[in-house]
Design a protein around this motif. Structure first.
Motif, PDB file in Angstrom:
ATOM      1  N   SER A 113       0.830  -1.213   0.000  1.00  0.00           N
ATOM      2  CA  SER A 113       0.000   0.000   0.000  1.00  0.00           C
ATOM      3  C   SER A 113       0.859   1.256   0.000  1.00  0.00           C
ATOM      4  N   GLY A 114       2.022   1.181   0.635  1.00  0.00           N
ATOM      5  CA  GLY A 114       2.936   2.312   0.602  1.00  0.00           C
ATOM      6  C   GLY A 114       3.448   2.584  -0.803  1.00  0.00           C
ATOM      7  N   LEU A 115       3.654   1.515  -1.562  1.00  0.00           N
ATOM      8  CA  LEU A 115       4.099   1.677  -2.947  1.00  0.00           C
ATOM      9  C   LEU A 115       2.998   2.267  -3.825  1.00  0.00           C
ATOM     10  N   VAL A 116       1.725   2.053  -3.423  1.00  0.00           N
ATOM     11  CA  VAL A 116       0.614   2.663  -4.153  1.00  0.00           C
ATOM     12  C   VAL A 116       0.719   4.184  -4.076  1.00  0.00           C
ATOM     13  N   TYR A 117       1.191   4.708  -2.931  1.00  0.00           N
ATOM     14  CA  TYR A 117       1.436   6.137  -2.800  1.00  0.00           C
ATOM     15  C   TYR A 117       2.381   6.611  -3.903  1.00  0.00           C
ATOM     16  N   ALA A 118       3.419   5.796  -4.145  1.00  0.00           N
ATOM     17  CA  ALA A 118       4.406   6.169  -5.161  1.00  0.00           C
ATOM     18  C   ALA A 118       3.763   6.234  -6.538  1.00  0.00           C
ATOM     19  N   VAL A 119       2.839   5.301  -6.816  1.00  0.00           N
ATOM     20  CA  VAL A 119       2.137   5.297  -8.100  1.00  0.00           C
ATOM     21  C   VAL A 119       1.303   6.573  -8.251  1.00  0.00           C
ATOM     22  N   PHE A 120       0.590   6.941  -7.192  1.00  0.00           N
ATOM     23  CA  PHE A 120      -0.233   8.139  -7.255  1.00  0.00           C
ATOM     24  C   PHE A 120       0.628   9.401  -7.282  1.00  0.00           C
ATOM     25  N   ALA A 121       1.783   9.357  -6.645  1.00  0.00           N
ATOM     26  CA  ALA A 121       2.694  10.492  -6.722  1.00  0.00           C
ATOM     27  C   ALA A 121       3.081  10.748  -8.176  1.00  0.00           C
ATOM     28  N   LEU A 122       3.299   9.657  -8.914  1.00  0.00           N
ATOM     29  CA  LEU A 122       3.641   9.776 -10.331  1.00  0.00           C
ATOM     30  C   LEU A 122       2.443  10.300 -11.130  1.00  0.00           C
ATOM     31  N   LEU A 123       1.232   9.807 -10.783  1.00  0.00           N
ATOM     32  CA  LEU A 123       0.028  10.270 -11.484  1.00  0.00           C
ATOM     33  C   LEU A 123      -0.200  11.763 -11.252  1.00  0.00           C
ATOM     34  N   PHE A 124       0.001  12.193  -9.997  1.00  0.00           N
ATOM     35  CA  PHE A 124      -0.149  13.614  -9.692  1.00  0.00           C
ATOM     36  C   PHE A 124       0.828  14.443 -10.517  1.00  0.00           C
ATOM     37  N   LYS A 125       2.015  13.889 -10.733  1.00  0.00           N
ATOM     38  CA  LYS A 125       3.041  14.599 -11.486  1.00  0.00           C
ATOM     39  C   LYS A 125       2.670  14.691 -12.968  1.00  0.00           C
ATOM     40  N   ILE A 126       2.121  13.591 -13.502  1.00  0.00           N
ATOM     41  CA  ILE A 126       1.836  13.521 -14.935  1.00  0.00           C
ATOM     42  C   ILE A 126       0.480  14.126 -15.286  1.00  0.00           C
ATOM     43  N   ILE A 127      -0.561  13.719 -14.555  1.00  0.00           N
ATOM     44  CA  ILE A 127      -1.929  14.109 -14.897  1.00  0.00           C
ATOM     45  C   ILE A 127      -2.364  15.381 -14.191  1.00  0.00           C
ATOM     46  N   GLU A 275       3.096  23.093  -3.281  1.00  0.00           N
ATOM     47  CA  GLU A 275       3.913  23.549  -4.399  1.00  0.00           C
ATOM     48  C   GLU A 275       5.388  23.225  -4.207  1.00  0.00           C
ATOM     49  N   ASN A 276       5.886  23.388  -2.993  1.00  0.00           N
ATOM     50  CA  ASN A 276       7.308  23.195  -2.711  1.00  0.00           C
ATOM     51  C   ASN A 276       7.484  22.579  -1.318  1.00  0.00           C
ATOM     52  N   PRO A 277       7.882  21.332  -1.235  1.00  0.00           N
ATOM     53  CA  PRO A 277       8.529  20.491  -2.250  1.00  0.00           C
ATOM     54  C   PRO A 277       7.584  19.804  -3.227  1.00  0.00           C
ATOM     55  N   GLY A 278       6.259  19.915  -3.007  1.00  0.00           N
ATOM     56  CA  GLY A 278       5.301  19.336  -3.936  1.00  0.00           C
ATOM     57  C   GLY A 278       4.745  18.003  -3.447  1.00  0.00           C
ATOM     58  N   LEU A 279       3.522  17.689  -3.912  1.00  0.00           N
ATOM     59  CA  LEU A 279       2.857  16.459  -3.483  1.00  0.00           C
ATOM     60  C   LEU A 279       3.613  15.207  -3.914  1.00  0.00           C
ATOM     61  N   THR A 280       4.309  15.276  -5.034  1.00  0.00           N
ATOM     62  CA  THR A 280       5.051  14.101  -5.483  1.00  0.00           C
ATOM     63  C   THR A 280       6.053  13.663  -4.430  1.00  0.00           C
ATOM     64  N   ARG A 281       6.798  14.619  -3.883  1.00  0.00           N
ATOM     65  CA  ARG A 281       7.795  14.296  -2.869  1.00  0.00           C
ATOM     66  C   ARG A 281       7.168  13.929  -1.527  1.00  0.00           C
ATOM     67  N   THR A 282       6.125  14.651  -1.108  1.00  0.00           N
ATOM     68  CA  THR A 282       5.524  14.356   0.205  1.00  0.00           C
ATOM     69  C   THR A 282       4.819  12.998   0.191  1.00  0.00           C
ATOM     70  N   LEU A 283       4.161  12.668  -0.931  1.00  0.00           N
ATOM     71  CA  LEU A 283       3.530  11.350  -1.038  1.00  0.00           C
ATOM     72  C   LEU A 283       4.575  10.232  -1.050  1.00  0.00           C
ATOM     73  N   LEU A 284       5.681  10.460  -1.746  1.00  0.00           N
ATOM     74  CA  LEU A 284       6.770   9.489  -1.735  1.00  0.00           C
ATOM     75  C   LEU A 284       7.333   9.324  -0.319  1.00  0.00           C
ATOM     76  N   GLY A 285       7.448  10.440   0.388  1.00  0.00           N
ATOM     77  CA  GLY A 285       7.958  10.382   1.747  1.00  0.00           C
ATOM     78  C   GLY A 285       7.035   9.590   2.659  1.00  0.00           C
ATOM     79  N   ASP A 286       5.742   9.864   2.576  1.00  0.00           N
ATOM     80  CA  ASP A 286       4.754   9.193   3.414  1.00  0.00           C
ATOM     81  C   ASP A 286       4.604   7.727   3.027  1.00  0.00           C
TER      82      ASP A 286
END
Length: 441
Positions: A113-127, A275-286
């Motif tokens: 489930s933690g890795l799912v965060y990483a997938v959504f972090a990527l989606l947030f970045k792309i979409i 915005e900074n550091p951005g949801l991609t990084r915070t989601l990856l961190g969490d």
């Protein structure tokens, strides 16, 4: 007269190392009660939980470039998932055949489930955040959060009243009264750590009852053979598709809370962390922080509002203070005697604490619906919420089994809710930067 609190962004330069370390210790007290409560309620090791919380926090600070003053403690959102997995007869039998705890499969679910965060972090970045979040509007996430508390409520009542002994039940009511009193009338740190205070006061009363011979409510055998210093009892995760699905469903709701937490922490510190550091990084961190915990046999982590409250009170926004707290948590995890002491907390006290906690979780779901102004005069919203609630409670008692896969209450509720919301006409939800200061206790 200007009463605005001055923010301290570099604690060492402005306060010195001594006060900085004391501030870090204060953050430990703020997170400690809630963090250790999860293993107390579920059976995970307290030592492993503290170690994982510390390591996950340090990882979060690394990936977010030390910009976000966040502590990652045990997540309460996953409690229902752990209970579902631990009570799944198939998983229990499978775990027994391997000589392991069913919670090893819960840890495996947490890792994925933690890795799912990483997938959504990527989606947030792309979409983009807005498009992804349209899949999880409040009419879906609110009832799911309500379900988490409702599904767990029987265990709270059983722990509180299961003994049938009036004295033991009265002992379990004490923490309920303490939490309510401190939450309403408490000041300063007392208002921030009511769970820890309630456990300590109730435990002292339980100790008095036991030593007086009135009732044997504390089992001191847990201390036998325990060392003062030692490594936490790490355990390898095991994987089961049913357990994974159960945990992933909860992770989807927890991600939305993560976004709200980032906004709340940003408001508290005067920064825009979206915005900074951005949801991609915070989601990856969490998310990866939880995966690390699962890999070590611990429960999932999440950003802690308790520590945000300390930041608001002190005005110290330096992430170093949180990092010191993380190091202290790791050091505390190296004490098996502390693990043993916490494991002796009587079940009636656990019942009293969880009685309030589980109710607050459901109340947060209701607050989500109110704050987001979900329109229940619209039939489509009523249908979505109704299907989620009934399928959640119903399939929790009678899960759907397809071969080795089991869909419990939360999994069915999320699946049916997301699909129904997607196909029904009238989807008018637009994700906005909302205030989500949702401390549970």
């Amino acid at each position: 007269m200007d009463t605005k609190q001055t923010r301290i962004e570099n604690s060492v330069r402005e306060l010195g190392w001594g006060k900085t370390i004391v501030l870090g210790l204060q953050h430990v007290f703020a997170m400690f009660g809630a963090t250790v409560l999860v293993p107390i309620l579920t059976g995970f090791s307290v030592s492993v939980t503290l170690f994982c919380a510390g390591i996950a926090t340090l990882w979060f600070h690394f990936i977010t470039k030390r910009r976000v003053p966040v502590f990652l403690g045990s997540s309460f959102a996953f409690l229902a998932a752990y209970a579902s997995i631990a009570n799944d007869s198939r998983i229990v039998e499978l775990a027994s055949s391997k000589g392991i705890s069913p919670l090893s499969y819960a840890a495996g679910g947490v890792l994925i489930s933690g890795l799912v965060y990483a997938v959504f972090a990527l989606l947030f970045k792309i979409i983009g955040t807005r498009k992804v979040m349209r899949l999880f509007p409040p009419v879906v996430t609110g009832p799911i959060i309500i379900l988490i508390g409702l599904i767990l409520s029987p265990s709270a009542v059983n722990n509180l009243t299961g003994s049938g002994d009036p004295i033991i039940i009265a002992l379990g009511i004490v923490p309920i009264l303490i939490i309510i009193a401190l939450h309403i009338w408490g000041k300063g740190m007392a208002k921030i750590i009511p769970i820890l205070i309630a456990i300590l006061v109730s435990y002292v009363l339980a100790l008095i009852v036991t030593l007086s011979g009135l009732r044997q409510v504390i089992d001191f055998s847990a201390f036998s053979g325990k060392k003062v210093v030692g490594l936490p009892p790490f355990a390898l995760p095991h994987f089961d598709i049913g357990a994974i699905i159960t945990c992933v469903v909860v992770a989807l709701a927890a991600m939305i809370e993560h976004i709200g937490d980032m906004m709340a922490i940003g408001e508290s510190t005067g920064n825009n962390f979206i915005e900074n550091p951005g949801l991609t990084r915070t989601l990856l961190g969490d998310g990866v922080g939880s995966s690390i915990a699962g890999a070590l046999g611990g429960p999932a982590n999440t950003t802690y509002g308790e520590n945000t409250g300390v930041i608001v009170l002190t005005g110290v926004t330096d992430p170093l203070v949180i990092e010191i707290a993380a190091v202290i948590a790791i050091l505390l995890s190296m004490s098996p005697i502390l693990d043993a002491a916490i494991s002796t907390v009587p079940s009636c006290i656990i019942g009293g604490i969880s009685f309030v906690l589980y109710g607050m979780i459901s109340a947060i779901g209701l607050r989500t619906l109110v704050e987001q102004k979900v329109d229940f005069t619209a039939t489509r919203n009523v249908l979505v919420a109704a299907v989620i609630l009934i399928s959640g409670l119903g399939f929790n008692a009678y899960p759907i089994k397809i071969g080795p896969i089991q869909f419990g209450g939360l999994a069915c509720a999320a699946l049916f809710g997301i699909i129904l919301n997607a196909i029904l006409p009238g989807k008018d939800y637009e994700f906005k930067a909302i205030d989500s200061k949702r401390d549970l206790i």
